[in-house]
Design an enzyme around this catalytic site. Sequence first.
Site, mmCIF file in Angstrom:
data_model
loop_
_atom_site.group_PDB
_atom_site.id
_atom_site.type_symbol
_atom_site.label_atom_id
_atom_site.label_comp_id
_atom_site.label_asym_id
_atom_site.label_seq_id
_atom_site.Cartn_x
_atom_site.Cartn_y
_atom_site.Cartn_z
ATOM 1 N N HIS A 157 -9.556 4.213 -0.744
ATOM 2 C CA HIS A 157 -7.510 4.084 -1.149
ATOM 3 C C HIS A 157 -7.665 2.728 -2.414
ATOM 4 C CE1 HIS A 157 -3.910 2.394 0.399
ATOM 5 N NE2 HIS A 157 -4.433 1.159 1.738
ATOM 6 N N CYS A 216 -13.099 1.195 7.792
ATOM 7 C CA CYS A 216 -11.755 0.578 7.017
ATOM 8 C C CYS A 216 -11.940 1.250 5.886
ATOM 9 C CB CYS A 216 -13.091 -0.949 6.772
ATOM 10 S SG CYS A 216 -12.823 -1.958 7.926
ATOM 11 N N ILE A 230 -12.470 -0.483 -0.784
ATOM 12 C CA ILE A 230 -12.083 -1.035 -2.121
ATOM 13 C C ILE A 230 -12.146 -0.533 -2.943
ATOM 14 C CG2 ILE A 230 -11.880 -2.918 -3.337
ATOM 15 C CD1 ILE A 230 -11.179 -4.279 -0.536
ATOM 16 N N CYS A 281 1.328 -1.098 -0.149
ATOM 17 C CA CYS A 281 0.185 0.257 -0.445
ATOM 18 C C CYS A 281 0.233 1.298 0.011
ATOM 19 C CB CYS A 281 -0.981 -0.368 1.235
ATOM 20 S SG CYS A 281 -2.290 -2.000 1.304
HETATM 21 N N1 COA Z 1 -16.827 2.564 3.730
HETATM 22 C C1 COA Z 1 -17.689 2.855 4.053
HETATM 23 N N2 COA Z 1 -18.573 2.122 3.185
HETATM 24 C C2 COA Z 1 -18.555 0.778 2.507
HETATM 25 C C3 COA Z 1 -17.561 0.521 2.747
HETATM 26 C C4 COA Z 1 -16.315 1.259 3.361
HETATM 27 N N3 COA Z 1 -15.058 1.045 3.433
HETATM 28 N N4 COA Z 1 -16.923 -0.703 1.538
HETATM 29 C C5 COA Z 1 -18.253 -0.735 1.745
HETATM 30 N N5 COA Z 1 -18.975 -0.028 1.727
HETATM 31 C C6 COA Z 1 -20.626 0.352 1.136
HETATM 32 C C7 COA Z 1 -20.585 0.189 -0.476
HETATM 33 O O1 COA Z 1 -20.239 1.328 -1.078
HETATM 34 C C8 COA Z 1 -21.577 -1.125 -0.792
HETATM 35 O O2 COA Z 1 -22.394 -0.171 -0.245
HETATM 36 P P1 COA Z 1 -24.082 0.153 -1.264
HETATM 37 O O3 COA Z 1 -24.903 -0.767 -0.511
HETATM 38 O O4 COA Z 1 -24.918 1.222 -0.845
HETATM 39 O O5 COA Z 1 -23.484 -0.214 -2.493
HETATM 40 C C9 COA Z 1 -22.246 -1.634 0.671
HETATM 41 O O6 COA Z 1 -21.153 -0.917 1.750
HETATM 42 C C10 COA Z 1 -21.393 -2.963 0.585
HETATM 43 O O7 COA Z 1 -20.215 -2.803 0.105
HETATM 44 P P2 COA Z 1 -19.571 -3.781 -0.451
HETATM 45 O O8 COA Z 1 -18.732 -3.886 -1.395
HETATM 46 O O9 COA Z 1 -20.242 -5.844 -0.711
HETATM 47 O O10 COA Z 1 -18.370 -4.391 0.963
HETATM 48 P P3 COA Z 1 -17.728 -5.955 1.036
HETATM 49 O O11 COA Z 1 -18.373 -6.466 2.932
HETATM 50 O O12 COA Z 1 -17.927 -6.671 -0.129
HETATM 51 O O13 COA Z 1 -16.007 -4.828 1.926
HETATM 52 C C11 COA Z 1 -14.593 -4.476 3.339
HETATM 53 C C12 COA Z 1 -16.283 -4.365 3.016
HETATM 54 C C13 COA Z 1 -14.629 -3.298 4.713
HETATM 55 C C14 COA Z 1 -14.743 -5.542 3.796
HETATM 56 C C15 COA Z 1 -13.887 -4.046 2.395
HETATM 57 O O14 COA Z 1 -14.064 -3.061 1.599
HETATM 58 C C16 COA Z 1 -13.084 -3.905 3.257
HETATM 59 O O15 COA Z 1 -11.996 -4.762 2.571
HETATM 60 N N6 COA Z 1 -12.235 -2.820 3.150
HETATM 61 C C17 COA Z 1 -9.893 -2.891 3.910
HETATM 62 C C18 COA Z 1 -9.896 -2.593 2.834
HETATM 63 C C19 COA Z 1 -7.964 -3.017 3.007
HETATM 64 O O16 COA Z 1 -8.483 -3.839 3.965
HETATM 65 N N7 COA Z 1 -7.412 -2.411 2.421
HETATM 66 C C20 COA Z 1 -5.423 -2.522 2.320
HETATM 67 C C21 COA Z 1 -5.477 -1.476 3.678
HETATM 68 S S1 COA Z 1 -3.733 -1.909 4.870
#
Ligand code: COA
Length: 385
Positions: free
Chosen positions: A334, A208, A211, A85
Amino acid sequence: MENVAVVGYGLSKFGERWEAGLKELVSEAAVAAINNAGIESKEIQSLFTGSMSSGRFANQEHLGALVADQLGLIPIPSVRVEAACASGGVAVRQAYIALASGAYDLALVVGVEKMTDVHVGHATTTLGTAGDYEWEVFHGATFPALYAMMARRHIHDFGTTEEQMALVSVKNHSNGSKNKFAQFQNLITVDAVLNSSVVASPLKLLDCSPITDGAAAIVLASEDLAKKLTDAPVWIAGSAQASDTLALHDRESLTSLKATRVAAEDAYKQANVTPGEIKLAEVHDCFSIAEILAIEDLGFFKKGVGGKSIEEGETQLNSKVSINTSGGLKACGHPVGATGVKQIVELTMQLRDEAGNRQVSNADIGLAHNVGGSGATAVVHILRR
Ligand code: COA
């Protein structure tokens, strides 16, 4: 060493960009940066591209030559830089070193990641490859889980609360609401964060970063050229990087990133400034707890009081130190390889008084902090108007 300045910047819109491929994202950001610098692309002498995992996310490797081709920059030398990252921040640093050494006078840095074309499980495993695969990811410890362990320890050692962590996300969404390039421009509340679904306790969805697809680009120039190109060069006053173990269990501490502390100390020394002189900082808030660790490790607040400082509003826009004015990783998004370059774009906008309704008043010195994985790489830049 030559002095080096940022003389142009550009961003693609961040978000779920299903209509745009990796190449289109690169073009959006790079063309904007070239136009912003007022140069012709044929003047660029060297190209650096930060990308963490274009192979796993977008089935595309060999990004150095690909980006040169896409931007019509063939045959100049072009490399892809990978540091998880922190790929974007390290690409900026490699370009800075190349110009500071006198090898080139003008370079373009691009950061890009196209992450949303794969299923979230694949994205999470791909991100996990930045940790110790054998000891962590193989056993299910993905990044939310690793940062959750750091959060648990911070709560245990210092009494940090989940409400304080939630306030990080509330602030960053508020800043993101003022940024037209941000993935999320909606305001959220502490209750919304606390009631969002648990990802890895105590981290919830709204703790969090998401993606994201996106790209960012900057044009760097050596001193003489920078002064010819613009009346408002933004100087790189410090550029430092440090490494640590990939595996959390080998670290000295779970509540402090040593690589951040070492890189920050070096960058402050190069820039001859103290943490107290920094007006604004883009820090690596991949999870809300990560922003708390960062503002402590960068020396803005004492270890253990980061959560309390956030509660007291000391990191809000135009407070003691304005943190993540772009919306940070949480709200701006991110796209991992782009993040470190986007941080420099945000600082440049701020230091040129071009940040509109999220402008920090009297912004003169800013800091960018980009982390790879759970802290095995950290890169810190200090920029001055
Ligand atoms: N913040 C706010 N909203 C979020 C979000 C976040 N981080 N991630 C997803 N959403 C929202 C989406 O827009 C979607 O909204 P909608 O239903 O109105 O369209 C809903 O939440 C579901 O999205 P989805 O893509 O199905 O979420 P997910 O459950 O598949 O993924 C996480 C959510 C948190 C698991 C994913 O964002 C993640 O893994 N984040 C961490 C990334 C990471 O590790 N980066 C590197 C760091 S070192």
